[in-house]
Design a protein around this motif. Sequence first.
Motif, PDB file in Angstrom:
ATOM      1  N   VAL A  99       0.854  -1.178   0.000  1.00  0.00           N
ATOM      2  CA  VAL A  99       0.000   0.000   0.000  1.00  0.00           C
ATOM      3  C   VAL A  99       0.894   1.233   0.000  1.00  0.00           C
ATOM      4  O   VAL A  99       2.119   1.117   0.137  1.00  0.00           O
ATOM      5  CB  VAL A  99      -0.953   0.005   1.210  1.00  0.00           C
ATOM      6  N   PHE A 100       0.287   2.399  -0.151  1.00  0.00           N
ATOM      7  CA  PHE A 100       1.122   3.582  -0.335  1.00  0.00           C
ATOM      8  C   PHE A 100       0.568   4.797   0.391  1.00  0.00           C
ATOM      9  O   PHE A 100      -0.598   4.846   0.788  1.00  0.00           O
ATOM     10  CB  PHE A 100       1.296   3.892  -1.824  1.00  0.00           C
ATOM     11  N   ALA A 101       1.453   5.765   0.563  1.00  0.00           N
ATOM     12  CA  ALA A 101       1.116   7.095   1.056  1.00  0.00           C
ATOM     13  C   ALA A 101       1.603   8.107   0.026  1.00  0.00           C
ATOM     14  O   ALA A 101       2.539   7.826  -0.734  1.00  0.00           O
ATOM     15  CB  ALA A 101       1.756   7.355   2.409  1.00  0.00           C
ATOM     16  N   LEU A 102       0.988   9.262   0.013  1.00  0.00           N
ATOM     17  CA  LEU A 102       1.373  10.321  -0.923  1.00  0.00           C
ATOM     18  C   LEU A 102       1.742  11.577  -0.142  1.00  0.00           C
ATOM     19  O   LEU A 102       0.991  12.001   0.739  1.00  0.00           O
ATOM     20  CB  LEU A 102       0.220  10.633  -1.886  1.00  0.00           C
ATOM     21  N   GLY A 103       2.892  12.149  -0.476  1.00  0.00           N
ATOM     22  CA  GLY A 103       3.309  13.360   0.213  1.00  0.00           C
ATOM     23  C   GLY A 103       4.646  13.873  -0.271  1.00  0.00           C
ATOM     24  O   GLY A 103       5.381  13.162  -0.975  1.00  0.00           O
ATOM     25  N   TRP A 104       4.948  15.103   0.116  1.00  0.00           N
ATOM     26  CA  TRP A 104       6.235  15.738  -0.192  1.00  0.00           C
ATOM     27  C   TRP A 104       7.127  15.667   1.047  1.00  0.00           C
ATOM     28  O   TRP A 104       6.822  16.246   2.092  1.00  0.00           O
ATOM     29  CB  TRP A 104       6.044  17.195  -0.595  1.00  0.00           C
ATOM     30  N   HIS A 105       8.244  14.965   0.920  1.00  0.00           N
ATOM     31  CA  HIS A 105       9.249  14.842   1.975  1.00  0.00           C
ATOM     32  C   HIS A 105       9.894  16.208   2.210  1.00  0.00           C
ATOM     33  O   HIS A 105      10.164  16.956   1.265  1.00  0.00           O
ATOM     34  CB  HIS A 105      10.297  13.824   1.507  1.00  0.00           C
ATOM     35  N   PRO A 106      10.193  16.553   3.470  1.00  0.00           N
ATOM     36  CA  PRO A 106      10.756  17.885   3.733  1.00  0.00           C
ATOM     37  C   PRO A 106      12.091  18.147   3.055  1.00  0.00           C
ATOM     38  O   PRO A 106      12.416  19.307   2.772  1.00  0.00           O
ATOM     39  CB  PRO A 106      10.890  17.918   5.260  1.00  0.00           C
ATOM     40  N   LEU A 107      12.869  17.111   2.773  1.00  0.00           N
ATOM     41  CA  LEU A 107      14.156  17.335   2.115  1.00  0.00           C
ATOM     42  C   LEU A 107      13.995  17.725   0.644  1.00  0.00           C
ATOM     43  O   LEU A 107      14.964  18.157   0.013  1.00  0.00           O
ATOM     44  CB  LEU A 107      15.036  16.090   2.225  1.00  0.00           C
ATOM     45  N   PHE A 108      12.791  17.566   0.104  1.00  0.00           N
ATOM     46  CA  PHE A 108      12.585  17.842  -1.319  1.00  0.00           C
ATOM     47  C   PHE A 108      11.599  18.981  -1.573  1.00  0.00           C
ATOM     48  O   PHE A 108      11.219  19.219  -2.718  1.00  0.00           O
ATOM     49  CB  PHE A 108      12.095  16.574  -2.025  1.00  0.00           C
ATOM     50  N   VAL A 109      11.203  19.690  -0.517  1.00  0.00           N
ATOM     51  CA  VAL A 109      10.178  20.720  -0.729  1.00  0.00           C
ATOM     52  C   VAL A 109      10.667  21.861  -1.612  1.00  0.00           C
ATOM     53  O   VAL A 109       9.855  22.523  -2.273  1.00  0.00           O
ATOM     54  CB  VAL A 109       9.639  21.265   0.613  1.00  0.00           C
ATOM     55  N   ASP A 110      11.979  22.083  -1.660  1.00  0.00           N
ATOM     56  CA  ASP A 110      12.473  23.159  -2.520  1.00  0.00           C
ATOM     57  C   ASP A 110      12.315  22.818  -3.997  1.00  0.00           C
ATOM     58  O   ASP A 110      12.445  23.702  -4.852  1.00  0.00           O
ATOM     59  CB  ASP A 110      13.935  23.464  -2.197  1.00  0.00           C
ATOM     60  N   GLN A 111      12.055  21.552  -4.298  1.00  0.00           N
ATOM     61  CA  GLN A 111      11.794  21.139  -5.681  1.00  0.00           C
ATOM     62  C   GLN A 111      10.315  21.252  -6.040  1.00  0.00           C
ATOM     63  O   GLN A 111       9.948  21.105  -7.200  1.00  0.00           O
ATOM     64  CB  GLN A 111      12.236  19.685  -5.888  1.00  0.00           C
ATOM     65  N   ALA A 112       9.484  21.504  -5.041  1.00  0.00           N
ATOM     66  CA  ALA A 112       8.039  21.495  -5.264  1.00  0.00           C
ATOM     67  C   ALA A 112       7.607  22.742  -6.033  1.00  0.00           C
ATOM     68  O   ALA A 112       8.018  23.855  -5.704  1.00  0.00           O
ATOM     69  CB  ALA A 112       7.308  21.434  -3.926  1.00  0.00           C
ATOM     70  N   PRO A 113       6.760  22.578  -7.050  1.00  0.00           N
ATOM     71  CA  PRO A 113       6.230  23.756  -7.750  1.00  0.00           C
ATOM     72  C   PRO A 113       5.244  24.512  -6.856  1.00  0.00           C
ATOM     73  O   PRO A 113       4.794  23.999  -5.830  1.00  0.00           O
ATOM     74  CB  PRO A 113       5.517  23.137  -8.955  1.00  0.00           C
ATOM     75  N   GLN A 114       4.903  25.701  -7.255  1.00  0.00           N
ATOM     76  CA  GLN A 114       3.963  26.496  -6.464  1.00  0.00           C
ATOM     77  C   GLN A 114       2.609  25.822  -6.337  1.00  0.00           C
ATOM     78  O   GLN A 114       1.873  26.063  -5.381  1.00  0.00           O
ATOM     79  CB  GLN A 114       3.807  27.889  -7.089  1.00  0.00           C
ATOM     80  N   THR A 115       2.290  24.976  -7.285  1.00  0.00           N
ATOM     81  CA  THR A 115       0.991  24.291  -7.279  1.00  0.00           C
ATOM     82  C   THR A 115       1.049  22.933  -6.587  1.00  0.00           C
ATOM     83  O   THR A 115       0.110  22.136  -6.711  1.00  0.00           O
ATOM     84  CB  THR A 115       0.502  24.085  -8.723  1.00  0.00           C
ATOM     85  N   ALA A 116       2.127  22.646  -5.849  1.00  0.00           N
ATOM     86  CA  ALA A 116       2.326  21.301  -5.308  1.00  0.00           C
ATOM     87  C   ALA A 116       1.174  20.833  -4.425  1.00  0.00           C
ATOM     88  O   ALA A 116       0.722  19.684  -4.528  1.00  0.00           O
ATOM     89  CB  ALA A 116       3.637  21.249  -4.522  1.00  0.00           C
ATOM     90  N   LEU A 117       0.694  21.696  -3.560  1.00  0.00           N
ATOM     91  CA  LEU A 117      -0.377  21.290  -2.645  1.00  0.00           C
ATOM     92  C   LEU A 117      -1.691  21.072  -3.395  1.00  0.00           C
ATOM     93  O   LEU A 117      -2.420  20.112  -3.116  1.00  0.00           O
ATOM     94  CB  LEU A 117      -0.543  22.322  -1.534  1.00  0.00           C
ATOM     95  N   GLN A 118      -1.985  21.956  -4.337  1.00  0.00           N
ATOM     96  CA  GLN A 118      -3.193  21.768  -5.140  1.00  0.00           C
ATOM     97  C   GLN A 118      -3.093  20.496  -5.969  1.00  0.00           C
ATOM     98  O   GLN A 118      -4.077  19.742  -6.094  1.00  0.00           O
ATOM     99  CB  GLN A 118      -3.421  22.971  -6.056  1.00  0.00           C
ATOM    100  N   ASP A 119      -1.922  20.243  -6.536  1.00  0.00           N
ATOM    101  CA  ASP A 119      -1.720  19.036  -7.337  1.00  0.00           C
ATOM    102  C   ASP A 119      -1.861  17.788  -6.476  1.00  0.00           C
ATOM    103  O   ASP A 119      -2.454  16.785  -6.907  1.00  0.00           O
ATOM    104  CB  ASP A 119      -0.340  19.057  -7.994  1.00  0.00           C
ATOM    105  N   LEU A 120      -1.308  17.836  -5.262  1.00  0.00           N
ATOM    106  CA  LEU A 120      -1.418  16.697  -4.356  1.00  0.00           C
ATOM    107  C   LEU A 120      -2.873  16.439  -4.002  1.00  0.00           C
ATOM    108  O   LEU A 120      -3.326  15.284  -3.990  1.00  0.00           O
ATOM    109  CB  LEU A 120      -0.589  16.950  -3.097  1.00  0.00           C
ATOM    110  N   GLN A 121      -3.613  17.500  -3.709  1.00  0.00           N
ATOM    111  CA  GLN A 121      -5.026  17.320  -3.391  1.00  0.00           C
ATOM    112  C   GLN A 121      -5.763  16.673  -4.567  1.00  0.00           C
ATOM    113  O   GLN A 121      -6.574  15.756  -4.370  1.00  0.00           O
ATOM    114  CB  GLN A 121      -5.681  18.660  -3.047  1.00  0.00           C
ATOM    115  N   GLN A 122      -5.476  17.120  -5.764  1.00  0.00           N
ATOM    116  CA  GLN A 122      -6.143  16.554  -6.940  1.00  0.00           C
ATOM    117  C   GLN A 122      -5.801  15.077  -7.103  1.00  0.00           C
ATOM    118  O   GLN A 122      -6.676  14.257  -7.411  1.00  0.00           O
ATOM    119  CB  GLN A 122      -5.741  17.333  -8.188  1.00  0.00           C
ATOM    120  N   THR A 123      -4.533  14.725  -6.880  1.00  0.00           N
ATOM    121  CA  THR A 123      -4.125  13.325  -6.988  1.00  0.00           C
ATOM    122  C   THR A 123      -4.846  12.477  -5.944  1.00  0.00           C
ATOM    123  O   THR A 123      -5.337  11.378  -6.253  1.00  0.00           O
ATOM    124  CB  THR A 123      -2.606  13.200  -6.817  1.00  0.00           C
TER     125      THR A 123
END
Length: 266
Positions: A57-81
């Motif tokens: 099984v899986f979880a979806l999220g942005w690891h804190p070490l990679f947040v600087d790679q996240a686009p401005q829409t990362a949270l909206q994109d995650l919610q959509q996924t």
Amino acid sequence: MLIDTHCHLDAPEFDVDREAVWQASLQAGLRAVVIPGVTADTFQPIMRWCADHPQAVFALGWHPLFVDQAPQTALQDLQQTIEQVLAGPQAHQLVAIGEIGLDFYITRDNEAHQVAMLEGQLQLAKKFELPVILHVRSSIDTVLKYLRKHDIHQGIAHAFNGSRQQADAMAAQGLKMGFGGAMTWPRALRIRKLAAELPVEHIVLETDAPDIQPVWIGHQARNSPDQLKRIAEEMASIRRIEISQLIEMTGKNSLQVFPKLAHLCT
């Protein structure tokens, strides 16, 4: 109910033999594994692999070490996924938001960005009523602050390495604590003391493979989920209880965090 609550089986270290590692893990008694995402690029590969492996099984999220790679829409994109997955055939395999959290070990220069991403993802966990898988390296007290702020009471503090006071605070918030290979090293005195003394109802098992190798593998080799039973044996020895009892109790704890795993463990 031997459950690996945190394993990066999608990591490139497993590209050459992922299926063989998986089969070895099942043969070693593994009943289920939770594979957390770390960036949006990891989501689809993880989901595709889990679709063919019902005990994963899986979880979806942005690891804190990679947040600087996240686009401005990362949270909206995650919610959509998340919305798309929960409306589809893999809804039962999405068990958490993770791996999320804070990491102040390497740098605090981007603390504001880390916090913003953490808060946004905690809000998604609340919205979709999902537990969280938390990265808390050198940041336990700050993570706790935001768990309280957002009223989060279900999840795991992965690779926990804090004090007993911090462990008790996590437990009071409703979180379990993940123990794995770090506990097997004789010089890891604080972790081993926690593994021995923390009430067992607050403990779950993990490998964090391919990382956090147990002592018998050494720091240079690849960790893998087939090592979980031996990690459990080490904890049972530390706690002076039978291995079967330890596996049963930590498995029960894992199901409390991830109730969607129940059908795999009957």
